[in-house]
Design a protein around this motif. Sequence first.
Motif, PDB file in Angstrom:
ATOM      1  N   ARG A 142      20.964   4.660  -8.046  1.00 29.76           N
ATOM      2  CA  ARG A 142      19.937   3.938  -8.808  1.00 29.76           C
ATOM      3  C   ARG A 142      18.658   4.758  -8.914  1.00 29.76           C
ATOM      4  O   ARG A 142      18.017   4.799  -9.965  1.00 29.76           O
ATOM      5  CB  ARG A 142      19.675   2.584  -8.138  1.00 29.76           C
ATOM      6  N   LEU A 143      18.284   5.428  -7.820  1.00 25.38           N
ATOM      7  CA  LEU A 143      17.005   6.143  -7.815  1.00 25.38           C
ATOM      8  C   LEU A 143      17.152   7.659  -8.024  1.00 25.38           C
ATOM      9  O   LEU A 143      16.189   8.402  -7.866  1.00 25.38           O
ATOM     10  CB  LEU A 143      16.274   5.872  -6.491  1.00 25.38           C
ATOM     11  N   ASN A 144      18.363   8.029  -8.423  1.00 25.74           N
ATOM     12  CA  ASN A 144      18.627   9.450  -8.710  1.00 25.74           C
ATOM     13  C   ASN A 144      18.350  10.383  -7.538  1.00 25.74           C
ATOM     14  O   ASN A 144      17.742  11.453  -7.699  1.00 25.74           O
ATOM     15  CB  ASN A 144      17.826   9.919  -9.932  1.00 25.74           C
ATOM     16  N   GLU A 149       0.809  -1.220   0.000  1.00 23.80           N
ATOM     17  CA  GLU A 149       0.000   0.000   0.000  1.00 23.80           C
ATOM     18  C   GLU A 149       0.842   1.270   0.000  1.00 23.80           C
ATOM     19  O   GLU A 149       0.330   2.351  -0.320  1.00 23.80           O
ATOM     20  CB  GLU A 149      -0.929   0.009   1.221  1.00 23.80           C
ATOM     21  N   LEU A 150       2.097   1.136   0.395  1.00 21.51           N
ATOM     22  CA  LEU A 150       2.984   2.317   0.356  1.00 21.51           C
ATOM     23  C   LEU A 150       3.151   2.773  -1.089  1.00 21.51           C
ATOM     24  O   LEU A 150       2.957   1.984  -2.018  1.00 21.51           O
ATOM     25  CB  LEU A 150       4.358   1.971   0.933  1.00 21.51           C
ATOM     26  N   GLY A 151       3.561   3.988  -1.264  1.00 21.13           N
ATOM     27  CA  GLY A 151       3.800   4.466  -2.633  1.00 21.13           C
ATOM     28  C   GLY A 151       5.006   3.761  -3.242  1.00 21.13           C
ATOM     29  O   GLY A 151       5.818   3.144  -2.553  1.00 21.13           O
ATOM     30  N   ASP A 152       5.108   3.847  -4.574  1.00 22.22           N
ATOM     31  CA  ASP A 152       6.217   3.196  -5.282  1.00 22.22           C
ATOM     32  C   ASP A 152       7.584   3.632  -4.770  1.00 22.22           C
ATOM     33  O   ASP A 152       8.486   2.818  -4.599  1.00 22.22           O
ATOM     34  CB  ASP A 152       6.123   3.502  -6.779  1.00 22.22           C
ATOM     35  N   ALA A 153       7.714   4.944  -4.554  1.00 24.56           N
ATOM     36  CA  ALA A 153       9.014   5.486  -4.153  1.00 24.56           C
ATOM     37  C   ALA A 153       9.461   4.862  -2.842  1.00 24.56           C
ATOM     38  O   ALA A 153      10.605   4.410  -2.708  1.00 24.56           O
ATOM     39  CB  ALA A 153       8.934   7.005  -4.027  1.00 24.56           C
ATOM     40  N   CYS A 154       8.525   4.795  -1.867  1.00 22.37           N
ATOM     41  CA  CYS A 154       8.851   4.209  -0.574  1.00 22.37           C
ATOM     42  C   CYS A 154       9.171   2.729  -0.693  1.00 22.37           C
ATOM     43  O   CYS A 154      10.139   2.229  -0.128  1.00 22.37           O
ATOM     44  CB  CYS A 154       7.670   4.395   0.387  1.00 22.37           C
ATOM     45  N   ARG A 155       8.339   2.052  -1.427  1.00 25.69           N
ATOM     46  CA  ARG A 155       8.540   0.612  -1.572  1.00 25.69           C
ATOM     47  C   ARG A 155       9.899   0.301  -2.191  1.00 25.69           C
ATOM     48  O   ARG A 155      10.591  -0.617  -1.769  1.00 25.69           O
ATOM     49  CB  ARG A 155       7.410   0.021  -2.408  1.00 25.69           C
ATOM     50  N   GLN A 156      10.246   1.098  -3.168  1.00 24.28           N
ATOM     51  CA  GLN A 156      11.527   0.889  -3.840  1.00 24.28           C
ATOM     52  C   GLN A 156      12.702   1.063  -2.879  1.00 24.28           C
ATOM     53  O   GLN A 156      13.594   0.233  -2.824  1.00 24.28           O
ATOM     54  CB  GLN A 156      11.678   1.881  -5.003  1.00 24.28           C
TER      55      GLN A 156
END
Lengths: 188, 334
Positions: free
Chosen positions: A153-155, A128-135
């Motif tokens: 990796r995530l800039n 349920e977390l946002g993509d950014a957090c999950r990543q």
Amino acid sequence: MFGVKKYNDLELIQEIKKGNKAALSQLYNDNYNAARGHILKNSGTQDDVDDVLQDAVIVIWEKIKNGNLILEAKLSTFLFAIVRNQWLKKLNKAGKVDRMNDWQTEKLSETRNFQDMDLKKVKDMVMELGDACRQVLSMFYFEEMDMESIAKRLNYANSDTVKAKKYQCFKKLQENFLARYKKSDFLS
Amino acid sequence: MKENQDQIGLFDDYLLNRMTSGERFAFEEKLDSDNDLKIEFNTHALLVSAIKESGKDELKAHLKANFKKPATLVVSKWIYASAAVILLFGCLYFINNSQRLDISQEKTNPEAIAEPVKPDTIIPENKEEIVLNENKEKANAIMEEVEASPAPIMMDDRADNDMPMANNSPADGKMTVNKEEMRSEEFSPDVFSDRKTYDTTLAVNNIYSATVFTNSQYSLNKDVVKKPGEKQLEEKAKPSSVERKKSKSDVDDNNNPDKYKVEEWESPVNFKGYNFTDGTIKIFSIKLDHIVEYNLNLYLKSKEGSWYLINQTVKFLPLNEVTDQTIKTILENK
């Protein structure tokens, strides 16, 4: 299929270490037939093939990541051995193998309690977390990448930014979890 | 918050194996003694496990999404299948085609006979094996016709009458002599055997040459033997030009009774040259217009208009073209 770079065993290990998912895909694809043959022959289904091989690839990946992989044979041989063991475990778990001894049964059921029931609920919260957090969380806890690599990796600007982001995301997950469950529900 | 962050950092280090054994031991001691900390830690550990599991799920999804069945499983089956189909059709085509070739060969042969072998026609190479035997027969037939045909010889007789030496023999006699000469020199077994040696190597050219041989044979002083079946126009044009030229040479070389036979040959390797022995000039790859004697030399003019000096030679020599303009002018006016 054609024209995609094929890694040899050494390159595969190096690429997997770097977190190259294409290398993992190659490992998976190249060993699919062998795994399929074995599992279907031993009362498995197509879904079992997918699950077991995926797990086996992840085992290899974790071993490589943790520096625990001592390769004495070809990577494919090693992977096939894992597939065989994993499938045997699965058969045992499902009661398909009669010759399972009591000690094994006990150990399996013990670990299952916590993992199977509760973990799934918490996993949903992660999703349920946002993509950014999950990543960020996945890279840090699952891939065990260091902050600098994640930043690259995530800039993100630098490792401190990632550290802050990771803390923020973890707190969010913790809050969501505590809002729904009491700690004691899981940990008694 | 700072405290909280530090605690999370501590838990992470423990869970991710980033502690020394001493630190690890100390941490575990602390956990055992502090129940609240233990509850905090267990919650943390559960969340981390969930994150790891979801990471695994994502990776599995990636593997599944990027799964391409290895080539050996399915694609190779298709490759084998299509290869088999192609092979099958290939075989069928080949069989079908070879049958058709048999028929077409049968058809080709009569055509090869029907089509006259003209002196200025180069026989295509691919016909050689097929038309070989047929052309032999054709060549023989032509030779027989030449022997039997009175027309060119009558024409020759008229020419002979103009010659001083022709007076020595009657027209009929001359005719016989000519025929015999032709038989003995051109159609003698020797000549055929000579041809046979060519047969083994250069079948097509040889047959072609044999045909030309009989058709384009000229005598400087006398005979013009035309192939009876040739185009009428050509027949009319050629003898007259040779006659005219011949009468000129008669004037110049009244005392020279020599006769030269000229044979036009087609060279399979495009050899352009000649040999000249026993009164016979064999020219390769050029066509005769006429021959002139000047200063005890023999000059040959080709249809292209070039003049060539012809020397006595058993060997085949390349054509020696006359470049001197004065000699050319003299030759032209002869």
